[in-house]
Design an enzyme around this catalytic site. Structure first.
Site, PDB file in Angstrom:
ATOM      1  N   VAL A  44       0.847  -1.203   0.000  1.00 16.44           N
ATOM      2  CA  VAL A  44       0.000   0.000   0.000  1.00 16.44           C
ATOM      3  C   VAL A  44       0.885   1.256   0.000  1.00 16.44           C
ATOM      4  O   VAL A  44       0.643   2.225  -0.740  1.00 16.44           O
ATOM      5  CB  VAL A  44      -0.968   0.002   1.209  1.00 16.44           C
ATOM      6  CG1 VAL A  44      -1.777   1.289   1.236  1.00 16.44           C
ATOM      7  CG2 VAL A  44      -1.888  -1.208   1.172  1.00 16.44           C
ATOM      8  N   CYS A  45       1.927   1.241   0.816  1.00 11.49           N
ATOM      9  CA  CYS A  45       2.830   2.391   0.898  1.00 11.49           C
ATOM     10  C   CYS A  45       3.457   2.691  -0.459  1.00 11.49           C
ATOM     11  O   CYS A  45       3.617   3.863  -0.821  1.00 11.49           O
ATOM     12  CB  CYS A  45       3.950   2.117   1.905  1.00 11.49           C
ATOM     13  SG  CYS A  45       3.351   1.779   3.550  1.00 11.49           S
ATOM     14  N   THR A  46       3.792   1.667  -1.197  1.00 13.42           N
ATOM     15  CA  THR A  46       4.408   1.873  -2.515  1.00 13.42           C
ATOM     16  C   THR A  46       3.450   2.649  -3.420  1.00 13.42           C
ATOM     17  O   THR A  46       3.843   3.596  -4.107  1.00 13.42           O
ATOM     18  CB  THR A  46       4.786   0.513  -3.137  1.00 13.42           C
ATOM     19  OG1 THR A  46       5.698  -0.136  -2.247  1.00 13.42           O
ATOM     20  CG2 THR A  46       5.443   0.683  -4.499  1.00 13.42           C
ATOM     21  N   LEU A  49       3.155   6.422  -1.982  1.00 16.94           N
ATOM     22  CA  LEU A  49       4.300   7.306  -2.279  1.00 16.94           C
ATOM     23  C   LEU A  49       4.359   7.622  -3.772  1.00 16.94           C
ATOM     24  O   LEU A  49       4.714   8.736  -4.173  1.00 16.94           O
ATOM     25  CB  LEU A  49       5.610   6.658  -1.798  1.00 16.94           C
ATOM     26  CG  LEU A  49       6.004   6.781  -0.311  1.00 16.94           C
ATOM     27  CD1 LEU A  49       6.741   8.070  -0.048  1.00 16.94           C
ATOM     28  CD2 LEU A  49       4.880   6.585   0.673  1.00 16.94           C
TER      29      LEU A  49
END
Ligand code: BEZ
Length: 221
Positions: A44-46, A49
């Protein structure tokens, strides 16, 4: 003690992917977004960002700097940046803070104070509270804070929408209604009297109730 809206955003010095920053000096006279994610190299973070990288020109247009943060070291961010660009199609042009001592995460209540002193041995699961957003104004005060669960990616258009709303309030003393979108009607803030409003908005307004006075969005024709 927890941070509240209108508190001065705690100042700090940090190592980032673009060198050391002193937070307040780095903000300068504009707006800033400090947003954190649980861990580098997580799915999810990928996407988050990468999406922030895609929208970076929109934040720049609004005179708003962006900085990311996780408890991973800067060396890890450098490696992960390559994956973000490869998979999401946008290079990360904003700095990412490495916070392996958790100093900033603790300063901003992104982690419970009783967490261990360093990020060593931590996993995404033990960083559960760390998907936060702080919007800081030119006066260095916290204007908005959000905390999201681990498994829900944030809506970065919402941050643009809120920035637009807050900047309209700062410039024109108007508020924005539920689900407002750029270009739609706005509300004269209650602190502006009718007498003041007559001077400020000479084209008049629509009174739905004495406390609900509507005008077209200033600056849009
Ligand atoms: C993610 O960023 O994809 C993620 C991080 C921690 C737990 C679950 C998902």
């Amino acid at each position: 003690m927890s941070l509240r809206l209108n508190d001065i955003a705690p100042d700090f010095q940090a190592e980032t992917t673009q060198g050391v920053i002193h937070f307040h000096d780095w903000i300068g006279d504009g707006w800033a977004i400090l947003f954190s994610h649980p861990k580098d190299f997580t799915p999810v973070c990928t996407t988050e960002l990468g999406y922030m990288a895609k929208l970076a020109p929109e934040f720049q247009k609004r005179n708003c700097k962006v900085v990311g943060l996780s408890v991973d070291p800067v060396e890890s961010h450098f490696k992960w940046e390559k994956d973000i660009e490869e998979t999401q199609g946008y290079p990360v042009t904003y700095p990412m803070i490495g916070d392996p001592t958790l100093a900033i995460a603790k300063l901003y209540d992104m982690l419970p104070a009783e967490e261990p002193g360093t990020s060593e041995g931590r996993t995404a699961a033990t960083n559960q509270t760390v998907r936060s957003v702080f919007v800081v104004g030119p006066d260095k005060k916290i204007k908005l804070q959000l905390t999201y669960p681990m498994t829900t990616g944030r809506n970065f258009y919402e941050l643009l929408r809120v920035l637009d709303s807050m900047q309209l309030t700062a410039e024109h003393r108007v508020a924005t209604p539920a689900n407002w979108a750029d270009g739609e009607d706005v509300i004269i803030v209650p602190a502006v009297s009718d007498a003041e409003a007559k001077e400020k908005y000479p084209d008049g307004w629509k009174t739905i109730k004495p406390y609900l006075r509507i005008i077209p969005q200033p600056g849009k024709n």
